[in-house]
Design a protein around this motif. Sequence first.
Motif: not given
Length: 290
Positions: A68-73, A200-207, A241-242
């Motif tokens: 999780c820490l390595a994939n925060p998005r 950012p705590g809810a996936h942030g902006g579009p990827v 990101a989902c």
Amino acid sequence: PRSMSLRTAYSHLFSRRPGIDRSVAEAFRSRCRSGVFTQQTSGCAPGFVQANLVAVPHEHAFSFLCFCLANPRACPLLDVTSPGDPTPRMIACGADLRSDLPRYRVWRDGAVVDEPCDVSDVWSSSMVGFLLGCSFSWEQVLQEAGLTPRQVEQACNVPMYRTCIPNTPVGPFGGNMVVSMRPYLPSQLAAVAAITEQYPGAHGGPVHWDSPSEIGVCVESNPDWGERVRVREGEVPVFWACGVTPQEALREARLPFAITHAPGHMFVSDLTDSEILVPSAPTSLASTCS
């Protein structure tokens, strides 16, 4: 290899604000606990942070935490429980992760074997629960800005797709990112990105946006999870990101046992959207989606 940026869902600005009435979230969880509500949660309890659930035996918990820490998005970490404790004390003290979601998935050896509405009978003293931020949290903000997500208009679950974007692997956990999709006009993209990147705590902006084939997605076919929505003339698909991403990681890891939420059926926390808001200076859409 990609550089690794380790972080949780929170910034240094985070704090629980006193005096907020959190009874709406508590009441919603009570409806789930009693079996009254078993549907997807997009548009439910507006203003409160929703979260994805992953629970794994303690022997795999550290590796999953590092994943999780390595994939925060894709996996913005909101809370972690102690082994056996079903209460997420950071975001909903008094809640019970075994019963307070509308629907779950039970995993054995990397496959879903059941989708119950209560997992009390299979939650053991070794289980560690992880709560990960969800994009449903900022949908009310978009709606208030006149940018209502399509699945909210259609009263259905958000479409979710597997991509060819690799996660940063940690231990047995890897796989590819899963994305959610909401269509918008090109003229709306900058506003949509500016709003969502503040969470950012809810996936942030579009990827990613437009050209779905570039990330291995076909929006003309049925989504891998959720429901297909209309993409009107002139609109482009926009992808975030989902939180189903860790379920793909679980599939690859083939753990003997795990529990997750059913896609779209989230845990409603006591945190408010405003408490995880991180105001930021305007950025270009290109830099947001890079």
